[in-house]
Design a protein around this motif. Sequence first.
Motif, PDB file in Angstrom:
ATOM      1  N   LYS A  33       0.826  -1.208   0.000  1.00  0.00           N
ATOM      2  CA  LYS A  33       0.000   0.000   0.000  1.00  0.00           C
ATOM      3  C   LYS A  33       0.859   1.256   0.000  1.00  0.00           C
ATOM      4  N   ASP A  34       1.994   1.189   0.691  1.00  0.00           N
ATOM      5  CA  ASP A  34       2.876   2.353   0.783  1.00  0.00           C
ATOM      6  C   ASP A  34       4.325   1.908   0.651  1.00  0.00           C
ATOM      7  N   ILE A  35       4.970   2.289  -0.465  1.00  0.00           N
ATOM      8  CA  ILE A  35       6.354   1.887  -0.695  1.00  0.00           C
ATOM      9  C   ILE A  35       7.337   2.881  -0.085  1.00  0.00           C
ATOM     10  N   GLU A  36       6.803   3.974   0.481  1.00  0.00           N
ATOM     11  CA  GLU A  36       7.658   5.044   0.990  1.00  0.00           C
ATOM     12  C   GLU A  36       8.214   4.734   2.377  1.00  0.00           C
ATOM     13  N   SER A  37       9.039   3.708   2.476  1.00  0.00           N
ATOM     14  CA  SER A  37       9.790   3.397   3.696  1.00  0.00           C
ATOM     15  C   SER A  37      10.984   2.552   3.289  1.00  0.00           C
ATOM     16  N   LEU A  38      12.019   2.553   4.107  1.00  0.00           N
ATOM     17  CA  LEU A  38      13.193   1.751   3.777  1.00  0.00           C
ATOM     18  C   LEU A  38      12.879   0.267   3.799  1.00  0.00           C
ATOM     19  N   HIS A  39      11.940  -0.138   4.646  1.00  0.00           N
ATOM     20  CA  HIS A  39      11.583  -1.553   4.712  1.00  0.00           C
ATOM     21  C   HIS A  39      10.976  -2.018   3.385  1.00  0.00           C
ATOM     22  N   GLU A  40      10.248  -1.109   2.717  1.00  0.00           N
ATOM     23  CA  GLU A  40       9.624  -1.470   1.437  1.00  0.00           C
ATOM     24  C   GLU A  40      10.540  -1.164   0.255  1.00  0.00           C
ATOM     25  N   TRP A  41      11.015   0.074   0.169  1.00  0.00           N
ATOM     26  CA  TRP A  41      11.847   0.464  -0.968  1.00  0.00           C
ATOM     27  C   TRP A  41      13.211  -0.218  -0.913  1.00  0.00           C
ATOM     28  N   LEU A  43      14.224  -2.866   1.154  1.00  0.00           N
ATOM     29  CA  LEU A  43      14.281  -4.300   1.477  1.00  0.00           C
ATOM     30  C   LEU A  43      13.122  -5.090   0.884  1.00  0.00           C
ATOM     31  N   GLY A  44      12.395  -4.486  -0.048  1.00  0.00           N
ATOM     32  CA  GLY A  44      11.313  -5.207  -0.719  1.00  0.00           C
ATOM     33  C   GLY A  44      10.224  -5.702   0.206  1.00  0.00           C
ATOM     34  N   GLY A  45      10.031  -5.001   1.335  1.00  0.00           N
ATOM     35  CA  GLY A  45       9.001  -5.405   2.284  1.00  0.00           C
ATOM     36  C   GLY A  45       9.417  -6.581   3.149  1.00  0.00           C
ATOM     37  N   ARG A  46      10.686  -6.965   3.093  1.00  0.00           N
ATOM     38  CA  ARG A  46      11.197  -8.128   3.848  1.00  0.00           C
ATOM     39  C   ARG A  46      10.301  -9.354   3.621  1.00  0.00           C
ATOM     40  N   ASN A  47       9.926  -9.572   2.381  1.00  0.00           N
ATOM     41  CA  ASN A  47       8.910 -10.597   2.124  1.00  0.00           C
ATOM     42  C   ASN A  47       9.271 -11.503   0.951  1.00  0.00           C
ATOM     43  N   VAL A 105      17.625 -11.008  14.544  1.00  0.00           N
ATOM     44  CA  VAL A 105      17.810  -9.790  15.321  1.00  0.00           C
ATOM     45  C   VAL A 105      17.311  -8.575  14.542  1.00  0.00           C
ATOM     46  N   SER A 106      17.626  -8.525  13.248  1.00  0.00           N
ATOM     47  CA  SER A 106      17.217  -7.385  12.430  1.00  0.00           C
ATOM     48  C   SER A 106      15.710  -7.323  12.265  1.00  0.00           C
ATOM     49  N   HIS A 107      15.074  -8.490  12.134  1.00  0.00           N
ATOM     50  CA  HIS A 107      13.631  -8.516  11.940  1.00  0.00           C
ATOM     51  C   HIS A 107      12.905  -8.055  13.199  1.00  0.00           C
ATOM     52  N   VAL A 108      13.381  -8.487  14.345  1.00  0.00           N
ATOM     53  CA  VAL A 108      12.747  -8.099  15.605  1.00  0.00           C
ATOM     54  C   VAL A 108      12.895  -6.605  15.868  1.00  0.00           C
ATOM     55  N   HIS A 109      14.084  -6.070  15.605  1.00  0.00           N
ATOM     56  CA  HIS A 109      14.373  -4.687  15.979  1.00  0.00           C
ATOM     57  C   HIS A 109      14.273  -3.692  14.828  1.00  0.00           C
ATOM     58  N   GLY A 110      13.939  -4.168  13.640  1.00  0.00           N
ATOM     59  CA  GLY A 110      13.756  -3.246  12.520  1.00  0.00           C
ATOM     60  C   GLY A 110      15.045  -2.739  11.906  1.00  0.00           C
ATOM     61  N   PHE A 111      16.124  -3.483  12.047  1.00  0.00           N
ATOM     62  CA  PHE A 111      17.393  -3.049  11.475  1.00  0.00           C
ATOM     63  C   PHE A 111      17.372  -3.189   9.958  1.00  0.00           C
ATOM     64  N   VAL A 112      17.950  -2.212   9.269  1.00  0.00           N
ATOM     65  CA  VAL A 112      18.031  -2.212   7.812  1.00  0.00           C
ATOM     66  C   VAL A 112      19.463  -2.423   7.330  1.00  0.00           C
ATOM     67  N   ALA A 372      13.408  11.648  11.785  1.00  0.00           N
ATOM     68  CA  ALA A 372      13.010  11.388  10.399  1.00  0.00           C
ATOM     69  C   ALA A 372      11.881  10.370  10.322  1.00  0.00           C
ATOM     70  N   THR A 373      10.898  10.655   9.496  1.00  0.00           N
ATOM     71  CA  THR A 373       9.790   9.722   9.283  1.00  0.00           C
ATOM     72  C   THR A 373      10.213   8.656   8.268  1.00  0.00           C
ATOM     73  N   ASP A 374       9.376   7.617   8.149  1.00  0.00           N
ATOM     74  CA  ASP A 374       9.662   6.562   7.164  1.00  0.00           C
ATOM     75  C   ASP A 374       9.749   7.144   5.762  1.00  0.00           C
ATOM     76  N   ALA A 375       8.831   8.060   5.437  1.00  0.00           N
ATOM     77  CA  ALA A 375       8.812   8.660   4.100  1.00  0.00           C
ATOM     78  C   ALA A 375      10.066   9.499   3.857  1.00  0.00           C
ATOM     79  N   GLN A 376      10.511  10.231   4.871  1.00  0.00           N
ATOM     80  CA  GLN A 376      11.727  11.028   4.724  1.00  0.00           C
ATOM     81  C   GLN A 376      12.947  10.133   4.522  1.00  0.00           C
ATOM     82  N   GLU A 377      13.019   9.047   5.275  1.00  0.00           N
ATOM     83  CA  GLU A 377      14.126   8.106   5.108  1.00  0.00           C
ATOM     84  C   GLU A 377      14.155   7.550   3.687  1.00  0.00           C
TER      85      GLU A 377
END
Length: 538
Positions: A33-41, A43-47, A105-112, A372-377
Motif C-alpha cells: 500500500k505504501d512503498i515510501e519506507s526503507l523496509h519497502e523500498w 528491502l522489498g518489504g522483507r517478504n 535480530v534485524s527482523h525483531v528490531h527493525g534493522f536495515v 526522520a519519518t519513514d517517508a523522509q528516510e
Amino acid sequence: MSGQHTTELVVFVALFLVVSGMGFVAAKWRRPKDIESLHEWGLGGRNFGTWITWFLVGGDLYTAYTFVAVPALVFGAGALGFYALPYTVVVYPLVFLVLARMWSVSHVHGFVTPADFVRARFGSPTLALLIAITGIVATMPYIALQLIGIEAVLKAMGITGHLPIIIAFAILAAYTYQSGLRAPALIAFVKDTLIYIVILAAIIYIPAKLNGWGNIFDAAAAKFAKTEAPGDGILLNANNQLQYITLAFGSALALFLYPHSLTGVLASKNRNVIKRNMSALPAYSFLLGLIALLGFMAIAADVKPIVNPETGKGDNNTVVPVLFDQMFPDWFTGVAYAAIGIGALVPAAIMSIAAANLFTRNIYREYLNKQATDAQEAKVSKLVSLVVKVGAVLCILLLDPQFSIDLQLIGGVVILQTLPSVALGLYTRWFHKGGLIAGWAAGLAAGMWMLYLIPNPANGKLHFGGSAFPLANFGFDTKATLYAGVIALTVNLVVAALATLIFRAAKVADGEDATSRGDYFADEGDPKVKDLDLSGAH
C-alpha cells in the motif's frame, strides 16, 4: 563500430531494453500500500521467498565483473584464478548460522543495515558511523567495476566512448529510484537464466571447436612455461599456495560483510528461506568453476585482448567477450554480451541501495534528523542511491580503470575490518566498543601499509599492485605471499582484544546492549516473527 558487430549489437540492445522495462514494471510487482519506507523500498518489504532470494542473492554476489575478471585472472596467472571456487564453497557454511541470526535480530528490531545492528548491540553511535562509512567506501568501487564489465563488452563490439555507459546507468538509476529492491529482484531471474544458458553452451560448444580439453590444458601449460613469473602455471606451487589459501579464506569472510550482501539476506521473509538458500547457492559455485575455465579456453583459442589505446597494453578483461566473438555465431554472441551487461545491472542496483541505506540510517538519521519519518528516510535513500551511481560513473570517466580495480582490491581489505563488530558481535559482547574502534583503526592502517608496499612489475606500478603480500617483508627468506586482508584482520582482532582488556581493567564504561530490549524498535511484538533464536545474541 564496424558492420560485423551489427547483429550482436541489436540482440544486446533488445535484451537490455527488455530488462529495463522489467525494472520499471517491478514497482507494481508485489506492491505494498505504501512503498515510501526503507523496509519497502530498500528491502522489498522483507517478504521475498526462497526462489526470489536465491536469484537475488546469487545475482548480487556473482556480478558482471566476476564473469569477466575470474577468467581474465586464469588467462593471465593460471591456477591462482581458481581461488574463487573454494572461496565460494566455504563461504556458505561459514555464514549459515551468522546470517540466520542476523536476520532474526534485524527482523525483531527493525534493522536495515549492519551498522544499525552495531549501533544497538554496542550502544556506540561512533562505532556504527565507522561501520557505515567503511561499508560505503568498500561498495563504491565495486559499483564502478560493474561498469568495467559493461565496457569490456562494448569494446568487443567496437564501441568506444563513455556515452553508452552513461545512458545505461541513467536507465538503471531511473528504475531503481522508482522500484527499489524489487527491480533487481525481478531482473535477476532473466540475468541468471541468460548466464546459465551462455556458460553451459560455452562449456560444451567451445571445447568441441578447440579439439577437446586435452588441447586446451596443453596450450595453457605451454603458455605459462614460457613466462618467468614465479606464481603462474596450471598448477599451484610453493610460491602461491599460501596466497591461494588465504585469499580464498579472506574473500569468503569478506563476502557477506559487504552491505549489499546483507541487503539481499534481510529482504528474506523468514529464517528458513536463508537456510535453504545457503544450501542451494553453491550451485553458483559450480557455474563459477565453468566460467573460470573460459580463461584456459581463451589461451587455446589464441585470443588477443583488446589493446587500450591510452596505455598500448592489452586489456585482459576483454578476453571473454573476444572469445565469445571468435567462437559463437553472431546472434548468440549478442545473447552472451547481454548476459554480461545485464549481469552488471542487478548487483549495481543492490549495491547502490545498500550504500544509500547506510547513509540514510546511520548518518542522516543519526546525526542530521533524529526524528526522520519513514517517508523522509525513503526519500533520502532514493536520492543518495542516485548520487552513488553518479559517483560510480565518475570513477570510470575520471579515473584510470585500473585504479578502480585497485580500489576494489582495497575494498576487500577494508570491509574485513568490520568482521569483529558485525559477525562476532552477533555471538559475543566481550569486546569493548573502544577496543573494536581501536582494532578497526589498527587493521585498516596495517592493511593500507601492506597494500602500499606491494608492486606490480607487469604494469609498472610501485604501490597498490595487488593483494599478495610477500613474507620476505617480514624478514622471511621465501618468495611465498599471503593475502594482505587476512593479516590486517589478525592485527584488528589482536588490537581489539588487548584494548578491551585495558578498557576493562581501567573500568571504562561500555555501551548498553539494546538488542536485548524489546523497545528499541516497535517490531518486537509482531506476531509474524517466528522461529527466532536470540538467546545467544543477548
